[in-house]
Design a protein around this motif. Structure first.
Motif, short mmCIF file in Angstrom:
data_model
loop_
_atom_site.label_atom_id
_atom_site.label_comp_id
_atom_site.label_asym_id
_atom_site.label_seq_id
_atom_site.Cartn_x
_atom_site.Cartn_y
_atom_site.Cartn_z
N GLN A 42 0.80 -1.22 0.00
CA GLN A 42 0.00 0.00 0.00
C GLN A 42 0.84 1.28 0.00
O GLN A 42 1.92 1.33 0.59
N ASP B 150 -5.23 0.37 -7.01
CA ASP B 150 -6.09 1.43 -6.46
C ASP B 150 -5.46 2.10 -5.24
O ASP B 150 -5.68 3.29 -5.00
N SER B 151 -4.67 1.33 -4.46
CA SER B 151 -4.04 1.93 -3.29
C SER B 151 -2.62 2.42 -3.61
O SER B 151 -1.84 2.66 -2.71
N SER B 156 -3.99 7.02 -4.58
CA SER B 156 -4.08 7.76 -3.32
C SER B 156 -4.18 9.25 -3.59
O SER B 156 -4.93 9.97 -2.93
N SER B 159 -7.59 10.09 -4.76
CA SER B 159 -8.61 9.96 -3.72
C SER B 159 -8.71 11.25 -2.90
O SER B 159 -9.74 11.53 -2.29
N SER B 165 -11.89 5.24 -6.95
CA SER B 165 -10.84 4.28 -7.27
C SER B 165 -10.32 4.54 -8.67
O SER B 165 -11.03 5.02 -9.55
#
Lengths: 269, 313
Positions: A42, B150-151, B156, B159, B165
């Motif tokens: 992440q 997406d992350s 990010s 977002s 997303s």
């Protein structure tokens, strides 16, 4: 008119910068993940740790894979470079029609999808017990590296003046001596580039390699590929960072050591 | 340095003498000429390796498509009866085509810019193109996975602006971005080598005869650069067809390529004959593209050479 010319130049240079960023920058995404604290891909990564590097350097299966890949790559380059260089020289010198056919056949592994031969290698190696052997890996990788060696040597043969060889011969050098004192230095840059391409081809190869690996003999790209498809383990980010750094060190070495040296030698001569 | 000139003169003279001598050598009529025999001897080691470790395995695959598990055309029937296979075949061609289109559009201005700048900038640009080529495929594709998820950093960032997303991962777009990055060197290099041989004074000449700059470029420079464009595009298209890792890592199961399908059949399911027939299809598509482009190239090549001849006259 000059104004519009320089504006074209500015547009083109902006475009070239964007393209370069697209080519090179994405690869650096692996660096922050490799220093993350938890096992996640992440962004932004949480915390800072070097545990994924420790995990790489303490895990014998990663280290063995790295060792195998380095050894296979080196051996493949050692075999492919002389074979490819001799073939390229012979083809460029021949006036025979066969030379064109030979060149096309030698370039086949680069053009025809490698999976086709790979699937064949799978049964061939099962029948001959070559699965999981360094020998099998090396010779299959040699086939894949030959086209690149040939292209690199061919590039250095463009503008090659054969009368230099005749001159050496006329001054009394025997063919072998002529080859090593005249031909080899002239094509050396191409041969060097070919060696790098050969090593890299072998070091990166996944498609045929997955048909040749055995539990006992794994290569680095195979271990990386199965790691990334099966789990979220940032160790692969650490490995990727290490590979990226070595490529960049190689480039810097080339650009700041090899190029200036060869230029100085060129200026002297 | 008089001594040096003497030797160099001597060497040119004797070189000439040798050249004349070798030309005047009576040519023996033989089944294979001396030149051919030498060529074959020099090629022998390379071809031995290629024959055993490349061409023989490839041949066994092609034969197996007709003979495994029993002789007949059942593998072909299987291939065409499964809509999945035909779908993957078309998708492989379709995505490869778009990768080629993107590469040509990006590489053309890039290669053109390389011919305009000074040598040091040029070698820097060349390095930019070669770095992804020399970095491991898995590393490169893994980096795209990190970026496009997406992350990832792009997701990010977006977002923050309320975009929920990114949604690029596991789409054809992701596959295109990743593949075009790898294949760009194979398009830039032939384009650059063709463009660097074009005499830029032709453009000045066209402009001095009253052509506007865009017109001069389109009617003079573009046709002259076409052989490089064609060579690069062809190489890119054909190499894209065999891609494996990038579509498998960046695409969804709907962006499966023929290569992935072959590996699954051969190693995953043990269906040797099925894998072989897909491999044969992949080879047929590759050869068909090479063949069509050879025909087109002959037609266009003559047109180009006419134009060169015309501008010289």
């Amino acid at each position: 008119m000059n104004e519009s010319k320089s504006s074209t130049r500015i547009v083109l240079s902006i475009f070239a910068v964007i393209t370069s960023i697209w080519l090179v920058a994405p690869m650096f995404a692996v660096v922050p993940i490799s220093f993350a604290e938890n096992a996640s891909f992440q962004f932004p990564p949480q915390g800072f740790s070097t545990r994924w590097y420790e995990s790489f350097f303490s895990d014998p299966s990663w280290l063995r894979a790295l060792g195998n890949s380095a050894l296979i790559g080196l051996l493949a380059a050692i075999v492919a470079v002389p074979l490819g260089t001799i073939a390229a020289l012979a083809i460029s010198r021949s006036t025979s029609r066969l030379a064109n056919v030979a060149q096309m056949l030698m370039l086949t592994p680069m053009i025809v999808p490698v999976i086709i031969a790979g699937a064949g290698v799978y049964t061939f190696f099962l029948q001959t017990d070559l699965v999981g052997t360094i020998f099998g890996f090396v010779f299959v990788h040699v086939c894949l590296a030959l086209p690149l060696v040939m292209i690199a040597v061919n590039a250095s043969l463009a503008g090659y003046d054969r009368s230099l060889e005749l001159a050496a011969a006329s001054l009394g050098a025997n063919p072998l001596r002529t080859f090593f004192t005249v031909t080899v230095p002239l094509i050396a840059p191409g041969v060097a580039a070919g060696s790098v391409f050969a090593f890299v081809t072998s070091f990166d190869e996944v498609i045929v390699s997955q048909f040749m690996v055995s539990p006992a003999l794994q290569t680095l790209p195979i271990v990386m590929y199965s790691s990334v498809t099966r789990s979220t383990d940032p160790t692969i980010a650490a490995v990727a960072t290490l590979i990226l750094v070595s490529v960049l060190i190689g480039f810097c070495f080339y650009r700041f050591v090899v190029v200036p040296l060869s230029q100085r030698r060129g200026a002297k001569a | 340095m008089p001594a040096r000139t003497d030797t160099s003169q001597f060497s040119t003279l004797s070189t000439r003498a040798i050249a004349v001598q070798s030309e005047s050598e009576p040519k023996k009529r033989q089944w294979v000429s001396r030149d051919t025999r030498r060529l074959m001897l020099a090629l022998l080691p390379a071809f031995l390796v290629l024959a055993v470790f490349y061409f023989y395995p490839m041949l066994t695959v092609l034969v197996a498509s007709f003979t495994d598990p029993k002789p007949g055309l059942q593998n072909f029937e299987w291939f065409f009866s499964q809509s999945v296979n035909v779908g993957v075949l078309w998708r492989t061609i379709y995505i490869s085509f778009w990768v080629m289109a993107i590469c040509v559009v990006v590489a053309y201005p890039f290669a053109y810019f390389m011919t305009m700048v000074k040598p040091s900038t040029r070698s820097l640009l060349m390095l930019m193109v070669l770095i992804p080529f020399l970095t491991s495929t898995v590393v490169r594709t893994f980096a795209w996975v990190l970026l496009l998820q997406d992350s990832g950093p792009i997701g990010s960032f977006l977002s923050l602006f309320g975009v929920e997303s990114l949604g690029i991962m596991r789409t054809p777009t992701a596959v295109l971005i990743g593949m075009a990055q790898v294949l760009l060197p194979f398009v830039v290099l032939p384009m650059f080598s063709t463009m660097s041989q074009i005499d830029r004074r032709l453009l000045t000449a066209a402009e001095s005869l009253g052509a506007k700059r865009v017109k001069a470029f389109v009617t003079v420079y573009l046709p002259l650069s076409l052989p490089g464009v064609a060579a690069g595009a062809l190489l890119c298209f054909v190499m894209a067809l065999g891609f494996y890792i990038t579509p498998a890592m960046l695409g969804s199961s709907r962006e499966t390529f023929l290569s992935t399908l072959i590996q699954g059949q051969v190693q995953g399911l043990g269906q040797w004959g099925h894998g072989a027939v897909i491999a044969l299809m992949l080879l047929v598509v590759t050869l068909a593209i090479l063949g069509v482009s050879a025909l087109l190239g002959r037609a266009r090549g003559s047109a180009v050479s006419d134009m060169v001849g015309g501008s010289k006259a």
